[in-house]
Design a protein around this motif. Structure first.
Motif, PDB file in Angstrom:
ATOM      1  N   VAL A   1       0.869  -1.180   0.000  1.00 44.23           N
ATOM      2  CA  VAL A   1       0.000   0.000   0.000  1.00 44.23           C
ATOM      3  C   VAL A   1       0.905   1.229   0.000  1.00 44.23           C
ATOM      4  O   VAL A   1       1.515   1.578   1.017  1.00 44.23           O
ATOM      5  N   GLU A   2       0.993   1.873  -1.143  1.00 45.08           N
ATOM      6  CA  GLU A   2       2.004   2.908  -1.337  1.00 45.08           C
ATOM      7  C   GLU A   2       1.842   4.109  -0.409  1.00 45.08           C
ATOM      8  O   GLU A   2       2.818   4.660   0.092  1.00 45.08           O
ATOM      9  N   TYR A   3       0.609   4.541  -0.164  1.00 46.42           N
ATOM     10  CA  TYR A   3       0.445   5.743   0.670  1.00 46.42           C
ATOM     11  C   TYR A   3       0.885   5.479   2.104  1.00 46.42           C
ATOM     12  O   TYR A   3       1.379   6.375   2.797  1.00 46.42           O
ATOM     13  N   GLN A   4       0.737   4.234   2.558  1.00 47.52           N
ATOM     14  CA  GLN A   4       1.196   3.886   3.902  1.00 47.52           C
ATOM     15  C   GLN A   4       2.725   3.865   3.959  1.00 47.52           C
ATOM     16  O   GLN A   4       3.326   4.279   4.957  1.00 47.52           O
ATOM     17  N   ASN A   5       3.345   3.395   2.893  1.00 48.07           N
ATOM     18  CA  ASN A   5       4.810   3.441   2.836  1.00 48.07           C
ATOM     19  C   ASN A   5       5.309   4.880   2.805  1.00 48.07           C
ATOM     20  O   ASN A   5       6.334   5.206   3.419  1.00 48.07           O
ATOM     21  N   SER A   6       4.598   5.737   2.110  1.00 47.35           N
ATOM     22  CA  SER A   6       4.974   7.154   2.066  1.00 47.35           C
ATOM     23  C   SER A   6       4.885   7.782   3.451  1.00 47.35           C
ATOM     24  O   SER A   6       5.722   8.606   3.834  1.00 47.35           O
ATOM     25  N   ASP A   7       3.869   7.378   4.210  1.00 51.87           N
ATOM     26  CA  ASP A   7       3.738   7.868   5.584  1.00 51.87           C
ATOM     27  C   ASP A   7       4.930   7.424   6.430  1.00 51.87           C
ATOM     28  O   ASP A   7       5.440   8.187   7.258  1.00 51.87           O
ATOM     29  N   SER A   8       5.356   6.187   6.237  1.00 50.39           N
ATOM     30  CA  SER A   8       6.513   5.677   6.972  1.00 50.39           C
ATOM     31  C   SER A   8       7.767   6.487   6.648  1.00 50.39           C
ATOM     32  O   SER A   8       8.545   6.852   7.536  1.00 50.39           O
ATOM     33  N   GLU A   9       7.953   6.780   5.370  1.00 46.42           N
ATOM     34  CA  GLU A   9       9.134   7.542   4.959  1.00 46.42           C
ATOM     35  C   GLU A   9       9.121   8.945   5.560  1.00 46.42           C
ATOM     36  O   GLU A   9      10.157   9.451   6.013  1.00 46.42           O
ATOM     37  N   ALA A  10       7.950   9.573   5.548  1.00 49.17           N
ATOM     38  CA  ALA A  10       7.840  10.924   6.111  1.00 49.17           C
ATOM     39  C   ALA A  10       8.128  10.908   7.611  1.00 49.17           C
ATOM     40  O   ALA A  10       8.827  11.787   8.137  1.00 49.17           O
ATOM     41  N   TYR A  11       7.577   9.903   8.303  1.00 49.54           N
ATOM     42  CA  TYR A  11       7.811   9.767   9.739  1.00 49.54           C
ATOM     43  C   TYR A  11       9.295   9.568  10.013  1.00 49.54           C
ATOM     44  O   TYR A  11       9.864  10.195  10.924  1.00 49.54           O
ATOM     45  N   ASN A  12       9.939   8.702   9.243  1.00 48.24           N
ATOM     46  CA  ASN A  12      11.343   8.395   9.476  1.00 48.24           C
ATOM     47  C   ASN A  12      12.242   9.607   9.270  1.00 48.24           C
ATOM     48  O   ASN A  12      13.216   9.805  10.006  1.00 48.24           O
ATOM     49  N   GLN A  13      11.907  10.408   8.288  1.00 42.71           N
ATOM     50  CA  GLN A  13      12.692  11.613   8.050  1.00 42.71           C
ATOM     51  C   GLN A  13      12.605  12.568   9.244  1.00 42.71           C
ATOM     52  O   GLN A  13      13.614  13.124   9.693  1.00 42.71           O
ATOM     53  N   LYS A  14      11.409  12.728   9.768  1.00 39.92           N
ATOM     54  CA  LYS A  14      11.227  13.605  10.927  1.00 39.92           C
ATOM     55  C   LYS A  14      11.904  13.023  12.163  1.00 39.92           C
ATOM     56  O   LYS A  14      12.505  13.744  12.964  1.00 39.92           O
ATOM     57  N   LEU A  15      11.805  11.690  12.335  1.00 37.04           N
ATOM     58  CA  LEU A  15      12.436  11.044  13.487  1.00 37.04           C
ATOM     59  C   LEU A  15      13.941  11.218  13.455  1.00 37.04           C
ATOM     60  O   LEU A  15      14.569  11.526  14.483  1.00 37.04           O
ATOM     61  N   SER A  16      14.544  11.027  12.288  1.00 39.71           N
ATOM     62  CA  SER A  16      15.984  11.157  12.154  1.00 39.71           C
ATOM     63  C   SER A  16      16.460  12.547  12.570  1.00 39.71           C
ATOM     64  O   SER A  16      17.447  12.701  13.304  1.00 39.71           O
ATOM     65  N   GLU A  17      15.750  13.577  12.131  1.00 38.94           N
ATOM     66  CA  GLU A  17      16.115  14.950  12.495  1.00 38.94           C
ATOM     67  C   GLU A  17      15.896  15.201  13.977  1.00 38.94           C
ATOM     68  O   GLU A  17      16.713  15.867  14.637  1.00 38.94           O
ATOM     69  N   LEU A  18      14.811  14.665  14.518  1.00 36.57           N
ATOM     70  CA  LEU A  18      14.516  14.838  15.938  1.00 36.57           C
ATOM     71  C   LEU A  18      15.616  14.234  16.806  1.00 36.57           C
ATOM     72  O   LEU A  18      16.049  14.832  17.802  1.00 36.57           O
ATOM     73  N   LEU A  19      16.094  13.053  16.428  1.00 36.92           N
ATOM     74  CA  LEU A  19      17.133  12.382  17.218  1.00 36.92           C
ATOM     75  C   LEU A  19      18.448  13.152  17.191  1.00 36.92           C
ATOM     76  O   LEU A  19      19.177  13.186  18.179  1.00 36.92           O
ATOM     77  N   LYS A  20      18.755  13.767  16.059  1.00 29.37           N
ATOM     78  CA  LYS A  20      19.961  14.598  15.983  1.00 29.37           C
ATOM     79  C   LYS A  20      19.862  15.763  16.962  1.00 29.37           C
ATOM     80  O   LYS A  20      20.819  16.082  17.666  1.00 29.37           O
ATOM     81  N   ASN A  21      18.702  16.400  16.983  1.00 28.04           N
ATOM     82  CA  ASN A  21      18.502  17.528  17.905  1.00 28.04           C
ATOM     83  C   ASN A  21      18.541  17.076  19.354  1.00 28.04           C
ATOM     84  O   ASN A  21      19.091  17.764  20.218  1.00 28.04           O
ATOM     85  N   LEU A  22      17.953  15.904  19.625  1.00 28.78           N
ATOM     86  CA  LEU A  22      17.932  15.388  20.988  1.00 28.78           C
ATOM     87  C   LEU A  22      19.332  15.050  21.467  1.00 28.78           C
ATOM     88  O   LEU A  22      19.699  15.357  22.609  1.00 28.78           O
ATOM     89  N   GLU A  23      20.126  14.452  20.612  1.00 37.91           N
ATOM     90  CA  GLU A  23      21.496  14.100  20.980  1.00 37.91           C
ATOM     91  C   GLU A  23      22.296  15.353  21.329  1.00 37.91           C
ATOM     92  O   GLU A  23      23.099  15.354  22.270  1.00 37.91           O
TER      93      GLU A  23
END
Length: 227
Positions: free
Chosen positions: A172-194
């Motif tokens: 289901v492509e739109y669900q995969n797109s949601d995962s990608e968007a979430y992961n991008q935000k998570l990656s940036e958040l973790l950098k800021n948290l560190e």
């Protein structure tokens, strides 16, 4: 507060390239010098090593074919045919061969000292998670691995719910797109948290990319596509 060199793995799943360097599975047999005295696991079915065996829930992994490739060929509550990634990471780091579930009544003091899994299959997100995490930091934990989302739209349950014809199921492509968007935000958040947490190392584990590669190129891994 004394610094504790624990390794915290949150929602770890399948592949952590930082540890396994994209080598074949037999590379797991090679040990890394032990830099961590313990490993603590938080998450859902992907890292639940048996906690759900001890709570009233329909989410159980204690029956065949679960465990068919596990040592002893028995289902242990792990939602897998064999070991889970926490077991592999702990073994790779020379901590222990298997990570026991925290709720196991036979848990020993040595098990507690070297690490357990607090994960529970079917678990959801609770706002208390954030409070429990900063608390972990103040208790002395400094090394944390946080995995992103997998391609949610390729999970069997999502494909089954979205396509009635079992012969015509696809991701289901739109669900995969949601995962990608979430992961991008998570990656940036973790950098800021560190950056905000002194002496901490917080690593983002990309599990989306390798899993999609397995799905799209199964021949590279010696198996036909079967999802």
């Amino acid at each position: 507060m004394k610094r504790v060199n624990y390794l915290i793995v949150a929602l770890s799943l399948y592949v952590i390239r930082l540890l396994f360097l994209s080598k074949p599975c037999n590379a797991l047999e090679v040990k890394i010098p032990n830099s961590f005295p313990a490993i603590l696991i938080f998450g859902d079915s992907t890292v639940d090593t048996g906690n759900n065996n001890f709570i009233p829930t329909v989410s159980k992994g204690n029956y065949f074919p679960y465990g068919k490739d596990f040592p002893g060929y028995v289902a242990t509550g792990r939602f897998s045919n064999g070991k889970l990634m926490p077991d592999m990471i702990a073994s790779k780091l020379g901590i222990k061969e298997l990570v026991p579930p925290f709720l196991d009544p036979k848990l020993s003091n040595d098990d507690m000292k070297t690490g357990v899994s607090f994960a529970s299959a079917g678990t959801g997100f609770d706002n208390l998670t954030t409070a429990i995490s900063k608390e972990i930091y103040h208790l002395g934990c400094r090394n944390i691995v946080v995995a992103g989302l997998p391609p949610i739209g390729c999970l069997p349950i999502q494909r089954t719910l979205s396509f009635k014809d079992p012969q015509n199921r696809k991701c289901v492509e739109y669900q995969n797109s949601d995962s990608e968007a979430y992961n991008q935000k998570l990656s940036e958040l973790l950098k800021n948290l560190e950056a905000q947490l002194s002496e901490s190392t917080i690593l983002y584990a990309d599990i989306y990319t390798p899993l999609m590669d397995m799905i799209n190129n199964p021949d590279k891994y010696g198996k036909p596509a079967n999802i």
